[in-house]
Structures are given as structure tokens and as C-alpha cells.
Design a protein around this motif. Structure first.
Motif, PDB file in Angstrom:
ATOM      1  N   ILE A 184      49.532  30.055  38.467  1.00 16.17           N
ATOM      2  CA  ILE A 184      48.846  31.353  38.462  1.00 16.17           C
ATOM      3  C   ILE A 184      48.431  31.724  39.882  1.00 16.17           C
ATOM      4  O   ILE A 184      47.918  30.893  40.626  1.00 16.17           O
ATOM      5  CB  ILE A 184      47.652  31.340  37.471  1.00 16.17           C
ATOM      6  CG1 ILE A 184      46.915  32.673  37.447  1.00 16.17           C
ATOM      7  CG2 ILE A 184      46.688  30.199  37.736  1.00 16.17           C
ATOM      8  CD1 ILE A 184      46.004  32.832  36.242  1.00 16.17           C
ATOM      9  N   ILE A 185      48.700  32.988  40.257  1.00 16.25           N
ATOM     10  CA  ILE A 185      48.460  33.477  41.620  1.00 16.25           C
ATOM     11  C   ILE A 185      47.672  34.786  41.538  1.00 16.25           C
ATOM     12  O   ILE A 185      48.088  35.706  40.830  1.00 16.25           O
ATOM     13  CB  ILE A 185      49.803  33.748  42.348  1.00 16.25           C
ATOM     14  CG1 ILE A 185      50.634  32.449  42.440  1.00 16.25           C
ATOM     15  CG2 ILE A 185      49.570  34.351  43.736  1.00 16.25           C
ATOM     16  CD1 ILE A 185      52.062  32.666  42.940  1.00 16.25           C
ATOM     17  N   PRO A 186      46.547  34.893  42.259  1.00 19.38           N
ATOM     18  CA  PRO A 186      45.819  36.171  42.246  1.00 19.38           C
ATOM     19  C   PRO A 186      46.616  37.243  42.983  1.00 19.38           C
ATOM     20  O   PRO A 186      47.221  36.961  44.023  1.00 19.38           O
ATOM     21  CB  PRO A 186      44.509  35.852  42.968  1.00 19.38           C
ATOM     22  CG  PRO A 186      44.759  34.609  43.749  1.00 19.38           C
ATOM     23  CD  PRO A 186      45.859  33.864  43.062  1.00 19.38           C
ATOM     24  N   SER A 187      46.641  38.449  42.431  1.00 18.75           N
ATOM     25  CA  SER A 187      47.463  39.537  42.987  1.00 18.75           C
ATOM     26  C   SER A 187      46.590  40.713  43.414  1.00 18.75           C
ATOM     27  O   SER A 187      45.642  41.049  42.720  1.00 18.75           O
ATOM     28  CB  SER A 187      48.458  40.006  41.923  1.00 18.75           C
ATOM     29  OG  SER A 187      49.027  41.248  42.275  1.00 18.75           O
ATOM     30  N   PRO A 188      46.876  41.375  44.540  1.00 18.22           N
ATOM     31  CA  PRO A 188      48.025  41.158  45.425  1.00 18.22           C
ATOM     32  C   PRO A 188      47.909  39.857  46.212  1.00 18.22           C
ATOM     33  O   PRO A 188      46.819  39.458  46.585  1.00 18.22           O
ATOM     34  CB  PRO A 188      48.011  42.378  46.356  1.00 18.22           C
ATOM     35  CG  PRO A 188      46.663  42.986  46.227  1.00 18.22           C
ATOM     36  CD  PRO A 188      46.103  42.576  44.928  1.00 18.22           C
ATOM     37  N   SER A 189      49.065  39.254  46.456  1.00 19.20           N
ATOM     38  CA  SER A 189      49.114  37.968  47.144  1.00 19.20           C
ATOM     39  C   SER A 189      50.042  38.055  48.341  1.00 19.20           C
ATOM     40  O   SER A 189      50.791  39.031  48.497  1.00 19.20           O
ATOM     41  CB  SER A 189      49.642  36.896  46.191  1.00 19.20           C
ATOM     42  OG  SER A 189      51.047  37.049  46.035  1.00 19.20           O
ATOM     43  N   ILE A 190      50.027  37.012  49.151  1.00 19.99           N
ATOM     44  CA  ILE A 190      50.924  36.998  50.311  1.00 19.99           C
ATOM     45  C   ILE A 190      52.251  36.328  49.965  1.00 19.99           C
ATOM     46  O   ILE A 190      53.105  36.140  50.832  1.00 19.99           O
ATOM     47  CB  ILE A 190      50.285  36.275  51.520  1.00 19.99           C
ATOM     48  CG1 ILE A 190      49.826  34.873  51.105  1.00 19.99           C
ATOM     49  CG2 ILE A 190      49.114  37.069  52.071  1.00 19.99           C
ATOM     50  CD1 ILE A 190      49.552  33.954  52.282  1.00 19.99           C
ATOM     51  N   THR A 191      52.466  36.002  48.681  1.00 23.25           N
ATOM     52  CA  THR A 191      53.709  35.311  48.313  1.00 23.25           C
ATOM     53  C   THR A 191      54.882  36.271  48.137  1.00 23.25           C
ATOM     54  O   THR A 191      56.014  35.835  48.049  1.00 23.25           O
ATOM     55  CB  THR A 191      53.557  34.502  47.010  1.00 23.25           C
ATOM     56  OG1 THR A 191      53.071  35.363  45.997  1.00 23.25           O
ATOM     57  CG2 THR A 191      52.595  33.349  47.185  1.00 23.25           C
TER      58      THR A 191
END
Lengths: 455, 455
Positions: A184-191
Motif C-alpha cells: 500500500i502506497i499513499p497517493s500522490p506518491s513519487i513512485t
């Protein structure tokens, strides 16, 4: 003491074995999805890089009335379906209304909502196509949780982009999604490229479903054996969610009931579209004429204050264009706690039905919705999700109208989920630190300015 | 694809209208409760300052076999009962066991556990006696939540003393209990004499159920129209919780099944005592002979390493003495995440049955229990509470034994609740920062040294 039971469950055999596709009965179809560069209508094959093939076909299919639910999905459904149809005796009594209030409760599974209905289908089709992973976005976290459960079952890797505001409000959503083995990645992200672009433009943004969709789509397209899945808005989602309405209608028939009024919360339309599906069939074909009421947050009023126009489904402007009620893909909703309803657009099917007069819509402010939620919790023991509480608000409003007029109407609403992961919101409400945000006309105009020029 | 459904629900009419009192069939009764000062057996009237009258009578009644469930409580039950009996097909398949595994799932209500069964009864009786408030303690928070829901329904004020360790681990329990209108205080607190004394002796203590009970009892006794209620240990609780076992037995009969092995988690005994009640009737009367297995945390092993002795039910030594398996009221369990099982004693009824050879007991370490929990969650979609996961661990152990022997036994376990408020624990498990604590013999001796001298 009561003839109609509080809770009506179908038997396992009575759970639908087919989904119902509302479009097969609609007199007019929604305008086609368009390629944003050529403005040409999309073909099914155009969707294959984004969605898996079977889901792409379902997205475009407006002729098949009933679609077989794959056996593996039926088996999965047996773990948490049928969901109960509940008579709100205690709520009725407290309101002093002559109306009969029923609600279809979809919260009794670990995703805490109806989202598992579509997650199961999507994970199954992706696995069946030989894919190894899927990506998605989540707002309130219910969809992300649902998909993590389905992916654990069918054996798929999953990456979830969660709207940053919700990610921070609900730290434990991360834990539960990770428990089921997803990332799980918080968005907006740098990925992602689109995430980096959004952050550059607005470094302090809390994100939105529109942003998170852009990131998830980008990530899916980059990988060979991966596709994107989406928990609302799409036609395929409404198809899968029709299981709610189908179960509901069968249960009501067993009780000798038919709803005069159907109320559902509306964000992207997944629950409302599923709940109303078989009743809308009756309405379109002239068999019955229930009123259908969508309730949306005043902070994100796509039906009540939006435009019916072609728009991107995401903020990063990388998806196809859909004709829908929209606030513009640049519209950044305020941090309302009903994270699942913070979406700039609306299901193209529901948008078409609304535009054609089959559906009414109202909006409600956050604190008003929580008033209804807490009242409901104390009376009916279920702690509702903020999203679902919009439907409670709408149903109570209609029940009180019946009290005035003395009409014994039958009201059905969708209680989509539980609020166990929304306690920070309830805490704010209890402490009287909750605010209402209503966009000004200028706020809306900024969103409308981002609409693509199509005609 | 399957003949026996995943989930079996009774109809509303089939939900028991009477509770079953195991004591009426026990060949020997547990030793009487004693006044801690005179060491004389207590009369029913002696309990009236602590418990409301009807509950005091139930506590002492060992002759009435079936007790009518008041109509108001029956109506309350209809909001969340019947609970489903679930066939764990996916777990069975993953284990490759010939055993049939069933679980009774009590987590589908907002308390997240079976605790609402007894909370409804207690709130009703208190209200019916004209009381205006009750006090209680809570460990994991499930009992406090359950009672807040019941008190909201029946119109009673409620103060909950929550074990400080749990209060800090689960900040959102506070929010949910407050949402239902109750007051919540971390224990030990400075609001009671006994709390101040405990804090003076051990300022850094994380508290225990024993401490919190002392505070709640003191607060109840101080107020005229208030009484204390307790969610476990007591005979009255096992009576109310018999609804679990009664429903379960009827559902199994409909499926043509009878359990060979029954597994439950054991802290104070509320769930285990309720689950096994009608099956224990069969066992005591020689009609059937199921194995009954209690699973307790290795960190708080009252059955497996405790003494069968008279002890206080609380840490502050203000309650009557009960003959039970105990680690001593001074035993301070380590901060295990299964907060609901962190109790020094055990239900006198279950203690007697264990002592008389009707029940077996095993203990399990925390990480082992979470291994079972996460495996179960991925297979059966339900995220279990840490407490309930002890029963999963025990059931899996027996199912694997069947795999070795090739026996197709029928295993029934109690899935008491959900882990939605235990995500900090799951987070620790996911991050591999979870520890196991097993008391040394010296730790236990310190607890035993606090046992009152009775004989």
C-alpha cells in the motif's frame, strides 16, 4: 412480537448465479468512451492494456442481460453472502413514522462493505487470464481491503494507491491491507510519473480518488503481467454489484414487499448502481415505478452541481474519456470523511439514468450525515460507515416526510458498510470539531475549466 | 458444489427463547462464593449491593435448568442474532485434513464479539430494576463496546474502566464507546480509592482486568442507583452466553452433525462456557462424549499452570472469594494483545468442570496464535480477534492431528470476534516486532503468594 423478521437471509442456493446488466434494458445507452487523443470511440480491444480481457468485454457489453457468475466467484461469495435484508424496526419506532424501512446491509465481511462483490470477480478474471498482479486505488480503504482479500484468495500480487488524506485518517487500513499480503502506497506518491507531476504542482495535496487512479493505471501499464482494476464508476462494477439488488429483490418478494423509494449513497456509483439494478429494470420496462434517490456529499456534489460532459476518469488525464456527471478532473474535494464518495465523476450508466429522469439526487453536509449515523448506531446497533450514512440520512428524510403525510411507504436503503475504520471521524464528531465544506461556485468553476474540449 | 452450505443461519423463530443453566445438570456444584472477611458462604441478598437483583439470583441459581429470555432481550437479540455457523471449507482444503471444521461466528455485530449476548441481558435487568447507571471494566474493549450499545438501547448511563494497556493499544475503542454515549476511563485511574492505591504501589502498571474490576465495583457501590456488571467469569454470564451453544447445536442438528471436538478460547470463560453449554449437558448426562478443549494464552495460563483455590476476582481484593483456577489476584499478565484473555482467574463453573475432568486445556504463545490468525484470515476472509485466534490455533492443531491419523472428526470452534480494533497488534506481527512472554515459575509464585488463606 413481529411478523416480518428483523433480518431476512436467502439460502445459499438462492444467492444469484447470474449478474444483471442494466444496460440491456436501458432505452438509450450512455455515450461511448472516447480515446482522449483522437476523440474516437474506444473498441473493446483498446481497453486490453488497462483491464483484463473478460472485464474489458463486460465494460463494453450492453446487450447481454444476464451474465453467469463464474463458479469460483460463486464459491467465494458463499463466504460472505447472502447479506441480510434488515427491517429497521427500532429506527421506525424512534422516528414515529408509518413508513416501513428496510436496509440491505453489506458490511458483514472483512472489507467492511459491498466492495468485496466486485473485488472477487476482478481478482478471479485477472488470475484466470494468467496475470500475476493487479494495481488499484482506494479512497476510504474499503475497496483496497476488499481487493487484498480477493487477491489473497486467488493468488495475485496487489499494489494499492490510497488517497493520502484517508491514509493518514485511517492508519489501520494499511495494517489490514498488509495483513492480506498487499502493498500500500499513499497517493500522490513519487513512485509514478503522474504522482510526481501532481506533487510538483501541489506539494501539500491530500490527494483524491482521481489522482490515485492515475497512479494505479500508470503502474499497471508499465508491467507486462499486470492490469488495473477499479472498484466503482465502471460498467463492469455495476454489473458485479447487481448481486446486491438481486438478492434484495428476492428477499423482499419473500416478504411480499416492493420498495416505493430506494435510497443509496453515491460516490462513483458502485453501490447505488448495484442496489437499484433489478428495480430499475422494472422502472425502465414500466412494470413498477419506485423513486430512486442518490445521496451525495455536499462537498463533492457531482450529480447535484456537476456538468453532464465528457471527462477524464482520473486527475492525471491518462484514462479514456467518459460522458458523465462530473465536477472536472481537476476538482479537488475537501477532506470529507466519506472518502469513498470523494470522486469528481459518476458512473456513466447512473449519469445517463439521472439525465434521463430515472433517478433523483440530493446532497448532504458532513455533520448532518453524522447526526443520522450516530442516531442510527444507537437504535440499530450497527456503526455505519460515513459513506453509508448518506443513505441513512436520505432514508430518514423520506421516512419523516411519510410521517407528515401519513403514508405507509416502503423505503429501502443500502447500508453499504461499517465505520470501524472511521473512528477518527466519529471522534471529531463526538468532540464537535467536525467541519462542513461546501465548494463555492468559484471552486466548481475551477474544476469545470479542466473539462476537455470534445465537441 | 457443496452439500452443506458454508453458512447456516437459524430462522428468527429458531433463536432460543430460553437460556440453559449448565449447573442444573452438573453432578457437583462449584464451592460457594465466600465473604472475604467472615469466610462464610454468601447469600443471594449479599450480592444485591453489587449486582442488580435478578442477576444476583441468576448468579446463585443452580437448580433452574432453563431460564426464559425476557421479551425485550429477545427483541434486542433479533438485531444481531442468529449468528452464522460456518463450515471452514477453505481452511480444511488448505490443511488437507479429513476433519470437518465448523465455527460459530459471533463477530457480526458492532461490539465485534459474543459479548453483546450478555450485555443486552444485564442492561435490561438493570433498567427493569429502575437503576439509572451501571459500571464495568473492559480488557480488549469488546465488552465495553457491547455494554455501551446495550445501555444506549435500554437507556442507562455507563462508565467503563478500560485496562490501560488496551486503552493505549486501541485508541479507537474509546471513540466507539463514546459514540454510544458512555464514559470511558483508563484503569488504574485516580478516580477510585483502589485505583489510587494500585498506582501508588506500581505507578507504571499497564493495568489488568483484575484492577479494572476493582475500580468499577467501587464506583458502583458508591452510587445509589448504580450497580456493577461484568462480562465474563460469572455464572450469570455463562447462562446468557448459552445462547451461542444452543443456536450452534440446533444448526448442527439441521446438518446432521455432532461435534467430536469443541475448541474455545478461555480468558474468564464467557465464550467457552456459552459455546459448550448444551454439549456439556450431553457429556455430563452420558448422552454423548465430545472432547472439550480450552485454549489460553501462555502469558496468562490460569488453567494450565494456575492453582484451584479460593481467590479474589479482582486485584483490589474487594470482591467476594470464588473457588477457581487462578494465578493469584496479584499476578500481572504481560501486555499480550489478547486483552480479553488477560485475567488471573477462570469461571468457577469451568474451573469445576476442568477439575472434574470434563475439559482439557492447552496454552499457546502469542506469535503462534497470530500465525494461525493470519493464515485463517487469508483463507476464510474474516480477520479474527487475537482472543478468538487462540481457538483457531487449537482447532487447526486438532485438524492436523486428524490428517495424521486419517480420522474424519467433526471439529467445532468458537470464533468469538473480529480484530478490526486490533490492527496495532497485526501491525506488530506483520513487522515482526511481536514478542512472546511466558511467565517464569518465580513470576507465578509471586501471584500464588497473594492467594488468601481460606482453609
Amino acid at each position: 412480537m413481529t411478523k416480518i423478521p428483523y433480518k431476512t437471509y436467502l439460502t445459499e442456493d438462492e444467492v444469484p448465479k447470474q449478474w444483471y446488466n442494466m444496460r440491456a434494458d436501458m432505452k438509450e445507452q450512455h455515450d461511448p468512451f472516447l480515446n482522449p487523443e483522437t476523440l474516437e470511440p474506444l473498441s473493446t480491444e483498446d481497453l486490453y492494456p488497462i483491464f483484463c480481457e473478460e472485464l474489458s468485454k463486460q465494460e463494453m457489453d450492453h446487450t447481454t442481460r444476464y451474465v453467469d457468475i463464474p463458479e469460483e466467484v460463486q464459491e467465494f461469495y458463499k463466504m460472505f453472502r447472502p447479506s441480510p435484508l434488515i427491517r429497521a424496526y427500532n429506527l421506525e419506532k424512534a422516528l414515529g413514522t408509518p413508513a416501513k424501512i428496510y436496509y440491505k446491509f453489506e458490511g458483514n465481511n472483512t472489507s467492511g462493505s459491498h466492495k468485496l462483490n466486485s473485488a472477487a470477480a476482478m481478482a478471479y478474471y485477472a488470475k484466470n487470464q494468467g496475470l500475476t498482479s493487479v494495481t488499484t486505488e482506494t479512497g476510504a480503504g474499503q475497496w483496497g481491503t476488499a481487493l487484498s482479500i480477493a487477491c489473497a484468495h486467488f493468488g495475485l500480487d496487489l499494489t494499492v494507491f490510497m488517497v493520502k488524506t484517508s491514509y493518514e485518517q485511517k492508519p489501520f487500513r494499511k495494517s489490514i491491507i498488509e495483513t492480506y499480503g498487499a502493498k500500500i502506497i499513499p497517493s500522490p506518491s513519487i513512485t509514478t510519473e503522474v504522482g510526481r507531476a501532481i506533487l510538483e504542482k501541489n506539494p501539500k495535496t491530500g490527494g483524491s480518488l482521481g489522482c490515485a487512479i492515475s497512479e494505479a493505471v500508470e503502474q499497471a501499464i508499465k508491467q507486462e503481467q499486470s492490469r488495473y482494476v477499479l472498484g466503482s464508476v465502471l460498467n463492469q462494477v455495476l454489473l458485479h454489484q447487481s448481486v446486491i439488488g438481486l438478492e434484495c429483490k428476492t428477499a423482499l418478494e419473500k416478504l411480499g414487499e416492493y420498495p416505493d423509494i430506494i435510497v443509496g449513497c453515491a460516490g462513483g456509483g458502485s453501490n447505488l448502481g448495484g442496489l437499484i439494478a433489478p428495480f430499475m429494470q422494472d422502472k425502465i420496462t414500466g412494470k413498477k415505478n419506485p423513486r430512486v434517490i442518490a445521496v451525495e456529499p455536499a462537498s463533492c456534489p457531482s450529480l447535484t452541481r456537476g456538468k453532464y460532459a465528457y471527462d477524464f476518469c482520473d486527475t492525471g488525464r491518462i484514462t479514456p474519456l467518459a460522458k458523465m456527471y462530473t465536477l472536472g478532473s481537476d476538482f479537488m474535494p475537501s477532506p470529507n470523511h466519506a472518502g469513498g464518495l470523494r470522486y469528481h465523476g459518476m458512473s456513466p450508466i447512473l449519469s445517463k439514468l439521472y439525465n434521463d429522469g430515472y433517478i433523483e439526487a440530493i446532497s448532504a453536509e458532513q455533520t448532518t450525515v453524522f447526526d443520522a449515523a450516530v442516531k442510527f448506531a444507537k437504535l440499530e446497533q450497527i456503526l455505519p460507515a460515513p459513506e453509508s450514512s448518506h443513505a441513512i440520512y436520505g432514508a430518514v428524510k423520506e421516512a419523516l416526510r411519510c410521517k407528515e403525510t401519513g403514508e405507509q411507504k416502503t423505503i429501502l436503503f443500502g447500508l453499504t458498510g461499517t465505520g470501524y475504520f472511521d473512528m477518527a471521524a466519529y471522534n471529531q464528531y463526538n468532540n464537535k470539531t467536525m467541519n462542513d465544506y461546501i465548494p463555492t461556485d468559484e471552486d466548481l468553476q475551477r474544476g469545470f475549466d479542466s473539462l476537455p474540449k470534445v465537441d
